[in-house]
Enzyme design. Structure first.
Site, PDB file in Angstrom:
ATOM      1  N   TYR A  18     -22.350   0.892 -12.364  1.00  0.00           N
ATOM      2  CA  TYR A  18     -21.339   1.915 -12.600  1.00  0.00           C
ATOM      3  C   TYR A  18     -20.149   1.269 -13.290  1.00  0.00           C
ATOM      4  CZ  TYR A  18     -23.610   5.002  -9.176  1.00  0.00           C
ATOM      5  OH  TYR A  18     -24.487   5.790  -8.506  1.00  0.00           O
ATOM      6  N   HIS A 168     -19.258  14.733  -6.908  1.00  0.00           N
ATOM      7  CA  HIS A 168     -20.049  13.506  -7.098  1.00  0.00           C
ATOM      8  C   HIS A 168     -20.691  12.970  -5.823  1.00  0.00           C
ATOM      9  CE1 HIS A 168     -17.895  13.560 -10.952  1.00  0.00           C
ATOM     10  NE2 HIS A 168     -18.947  12.920 -11.404  1.00  0.00           N
ATOM     11  N   ARG A 196     -17.548   9.003 -23.073  1.00  0.00           N
ATOM     12  CA  ARG A 196     -18.476   8.083 -22.406  1.00  0.00           C
ATOM     13  C   ARG A 196     -19.894   8.622 -22.563  1.00  0.00           C
ATOM     14  NH1 ARG A 196     -20.315   9.644 -17.131  1.00  0.00           N
ATOM     15  NH2 ARG A 196     -20.768   7.493 -16.623  1.00  0.00           N
ATOM     16  N   ASN A 198     -23.687   9.053 -20.577  1.00  0.00           N
ATOM     17  CA  ASN A 198     -24.434   9.001 -19.325  1.00  0.00           C
ATOM     18  C   ASN A 198     -25.908   9.173 -19.673  1.00  0.00           C
ATOM     19  OD1 ASN A 198     -23.661   9.111 -16.317  1.00  0.00           O
ATOM     20  ND2 ASN A 198     -25.383  10.535 -16.512  1.00  0.00           N
ATOM     21  N   GLU A 238     -26.146  12.032 -22.371  1.00  0.00           N
ATOM     22  CA  GLU A 238     -25.054  13.001 -22.462  1.00  0.00           C
ATOM     23  C   GLU A 238     -23.837  12.287 -23.027  1.00  0.00           C
ATOM     24  OE1 GLU A 238     -24.289  14.608 -18.590  1.00  0.00           O
ATOM     25  OE2 GLU A 238     -26.218  15.649 -18.500  1.00  0.00           O
ATOM     26  N   TYR A 289     -32.503   8.713  -7.180  1.00  0.00           N
ATOM     27  CA  TYR A 289     -31.547   9.761  -7.551  1.00  0.00           C
ATOM     28  C   TYR A 289     -31.859  10.340  -8.932  1.00  0.00           C
ATOM     29  CZ  TYR A 289     -27.269  11.904  -9.251  1.00  0.00           C
ATOM     30  OH  TYR A 289     -26.377  12.786  -9.811  1.00  0.00           O
ATOM     31  N   LYS A 290     -32.202   9.474  -9.860  1.00  0.00           N
ATOM     32  CA  LYS A 290     -32.477   9.926 -11.226  1.00  0.00           C
ATOM     33  C   LYS A 290     -33.898  10.483 -11.373  1.00  0.00           C
ATOM     34  CE  LYS A 290     -29.319   6.716 -13.693  1.00  0.00           C
ATOM     35  NZ  LYS A 290     -28.588   7.495 -14.701  1.00  0.00           N
TER      36      LYS A 290
HETATM   37  C1  HEM Z   1     -14.379  15.555 -15.252  1.00  0.00           C
HETATM   38  C2  HEM Z   1     -15.538  16.092 -15.402  1.00  0.00           C
HETATM   39  C3  HEM Z   1     -16.808  15.704 -14.684  1.00  0.00           C
HETATM   40  C4  HEM Z   1     -17.646  16.571 -14.069  1.00  0.00           C
HETATM   41  C5  HEM Z   1     -17.465  18.071 -13.963  1.00  0.00           C
HETATM   42  C6  HEM Z   1     -18.753  15.792 -13.564  1.00  0.00           C
HETATM   43  C7  HEM Z   1     -19.834  16.331 -12.901  1.00  0.00           C
HETATM   44  C8  HEM Z   1     -20.927  15.619 -12.471  1.00  0.00           C
HETATM   45  C9  HEM Z   1     -22.090  16.195 -11.829  1.00  0.00           C
HETATM   46  C10 HEM Z   1     -22.260  17.675 -11.524  1.00  0.00           C
HETATM   47  C11 HEM Z   1     -22.960  15.199 -11.582  1.00  0.00           C
HETATM   48  C12 HEM Z   1     -24.328  15.350 -10.907  1.00  0.00           C
HETATM   49  C13 HEM Z   1     -24.131  15.310  -9.419  1.00  0.00           C
HETATM   50  C14 HEM Z   1     -25.390  15.725  -8.669  1.00  0.00           C
HETATM   51  O1  HEM Z   1     -26.388  14.994  -8.723  1.00  0.00           O
HETATM   52  O2  HEM Z   1     -25.349  16.801  -8.046  1.00  0.00           O
HETATM   53  C15 HEM Z   1     -22.364  13.967 -12.054  1.00  0.00           C
HETATM   54  C16 HEM Z   1     -22.967  12.732 -12.005  1.00  0.00           C
HETATM   55  C17 HEM Z   1     -22.334  11.573 -12.356  1.00  0.00           C
HETATM   56  N1  HEM Z   1     -21.048  11.445 -12.836  1.00  0.00           N
HETATM   57 FE1  HEM Z   1     -19.773  12.937 -13.266  1.00  0.00          FE
HETATM   58  N2  HEM Z   1     -18.563  14.465 -13.861  1.00  0.00           N
HETATM   59  C18 HEM Z   1     -17.393  14.366 -14.562  1.00  0.00           C
HETATM   60  C19 HEM Z   1     -16.861  13.209 -15.079  1.00  0.00           C
HETATM   61  C20 HEM Z   1     -17.361  11.951 -14.845  1.00  0.00           C
HETATM   62  C21 HEM Z   1     -16.766  10.717 -15.341  1.00  0.00           C
HETATM   63  C22 HEM Z   1     -15.528  10.658 -16.223  1.00  0.00           C
HETATM   64  C23 HEM Z   1     -17.546   9.697 -14.887  1.00  0.00           C
HETATM   65  C24 HEM Z   1     -17.416   8.196 -15.077  1.00  0.00           C
HETATM   66  C25 HEM Z   1     -16.490   7.596 -15.784  1.00  0.00           C
HETATM   67  C26 HEM Z   1     -18.640  10.275 -14.137  1.00  0.00           C
HETATM   68  C27 HEM Z   1     -19.660   9.558 -13.538  1.00  0.00           C
HETATM   69  C28 HEM Z   1     -20.815  10.113 -13.046  1.00  0.00           C
HETATM   70  C29 HEM Z   1     -21.996   9.331 -12.699  1.00  0.00           C
HETATM   71  C30 HEM Z   1     -22.146   7.813 -12.789  1.00  0.00           C
HETATM   72  C31 HEM Z   1     -22.951  10.251 -12.266  1.00  0.00           C
HETATM   73  C32 HEM Z   1     -24.393   9.930 -11.867  1.00  0.00           C
HETATM   74  C33 HEM Z   1     -25.235  10.276 -13.075  1.00  0.00           C
HETATM   75  C34 HEM Z   1     -26.521   9.548 -13.240  1.00  0.00           C
HETATM   76  O3  HEM Z   1     -26.596   8.365 -12.928  1.00  0.00           O
HETATM   77  O4  HEM Z   1     -27.461  10.156 -13.784  1.00  0.00           O
HETATM   78  N3  HEM Z   1     -18.486  11.641 -14.129  1.00  0.00           N
HETATM   79  N4  HEM Z   1     -21.133  14.266 -12.589  1.00  0.00           N
END
Ligand code: HEM
Length: 314
Positions: A18, A168, A196, A198, A238, A289-290
């Site tokens: 992360y 999160h 960023r 993802n 993304e 998780y993924k």
């Molecule tokens: C501000 C708007 C953001 C929203 C609305 C948002 C929303 C979400 C949602 C809905 C998930 C999936 C959660 C689940 O599994 O139910 C997620 C995953 C995640 N988010 Fe965010 N996020 C935002 C910004 C960010 C930012 C700025 C970061 C990091 C700098 C971040 C890091 C992550 C990470 C690491 C995951 C796991 C994803 C993966 O590994 O596939 N998010 N986010």
């Protein structure tokens, strides 16, 4: 431009961790028009038509930010893509022209009766991105509106009104990291944008993978073999942007989703090696998780065969 040339490959190192891999974006753009524009915008509109409640949600408190977003994105499109879009003001009336779709939107700013959809729902129909409005309140960032057609296994209905940290909680071991990210977001200056990437993996070339239809697309994970992975497995990236709206002080979060079939990915030696080492070293809880654990041996088997064929050392 071919979709391969524009693919935003996400891996910079050879292992997963992360990190706040956000960087400032100059000019501060919120959307990108890619070569799949027409096809993807049509798909978005179809999904919105068939499943409006699933793909669009808002709270009344978001309306000012929605109008601000509409003006911002229409202006941005006309400024940076003048061959495809134009935006003009005639007295109180604005006219946005989408030359790619041969359409015109005419509206009076902040007059709800002048448009057929809510402002975010309208402007989102002219871009490939999913658009989320995060209200910046004194006690956190709250998801107050969203047009979400291409989610990676999450539900807008579930998170509407939720705070950033709570959204999160399903992500393994993310609490400490995500608190820091939230502090970073609250410090973003007006009119500036951060970007960023993802990544995850989708089985089949399908952009719309919401939690609500998991039973349709999730079962494909059982079908991956070493032989079909090149066709069936797609790296999903993304490109996420955060933009501070200067009037309401809320955050616009845009998500542009790209898919790349592995057969195309492995044609690039550097991408192949980085993708392989990232998947291989992915901690078990993240692979779970993924959704990768179900087919990880088959996926690695496919990649190892490609590495051998291209004479790349592991
Ligand atoms: C501000 C708007 C953001 C929203 C609305 C948002 C929303 C979400 C949602 C809905 C998930 C999936 C959660 C689940 O599994 O139910 C997620 C995953 C995640 N988010 Fe965010 N996020 C935002 C910004 C960010 C930012 C700025 C970061 C990091 C700098 C971040 C890091 C992550 C990470 C690491 C995951 C796991 C994803 C993966 O590994 O596939 N998010 N986010």
């Amino acid at each position: 431009m071919s979709s391969k040339v524009e693919f935003p490959f996400p891996f910079t190192s050879d292992h997963y961790e992360y990190t706040n891999n956000s960087s400032p974006l100059i000019p501060a753009r919120t959307v990108t028009v890619s070569s799949n524009y027409v096809e993807e915008v049509r798909l978005k509109r179809k999904l919105l038509e068939e499943n409006h409640e699933r793909c669009y949600r808002s709270l009344p408190i978001s309306l000012e930010s929605q109008w601000e977003t509409l003006l911002l994105v229409f202006r941005e499109l006309a400024t940076y893509e003048p061959e495809h879009f134009s935006f003009k003001r005639r007295g109180n009336t604005y006219v946005f022209t989408n030359h790619l779709l041969q359409e015109e939107e005419t509206f009076v700013y902040r007059d709800h009766s002048s448009i057929d959809f809510e402002p975010l729902d309208l402007v989102g129909r002219h871009v490939q991105e999913d658009l989320i409005v995060m209200g910046d309140r004194h006690d956190g960032l709250f998801l107050e509106a969203g047009q979400l057609c291409f989610p990676s296994n999450w539900s807008l209905t579930f998170v509407l009104g939720m705070e950033f940290k709570t959204i999160h909680t399903p992500v393994p071991a993310i609490a400490e990291f995500i608190e820091k990210v939230e502090r970073f977001i609250t410090r973003i200056r007006p009119n500036t944008a951060w970007e960023r990437k993802n990544w995850s993996i989708t089985i089949s070339h399908k952009l719309d993978t919401p939690l609500e239809t998991y039973s349709d697309w999730g079962k494909l994970r059982y079908h991956v073999t070493k032989e079909n992975a090149g066709e069936l497995v797609n790296l999903r990236v993304e490109v996420q942007r955060l933009f501070r709206l200067p009037v309401t002080n809320d955050i616009l979060f845009s998500i542009h989703t790209y898919l790349l079939p592995l057969n195309e990915l492995v044609a690039n030696d550097d991408w192949l090696k980085k993708f392989y080492t990232n998947v291989k070293t992915l901690p078990q809880e993240l692979a779970d998780y993924k959704g990768i654990s179900l087919y990880k041996p088959e996926l690695l088997g496919f990649l190892e065969k490609a590495l051998k064929r291209r004479k790349i050392e592991r």
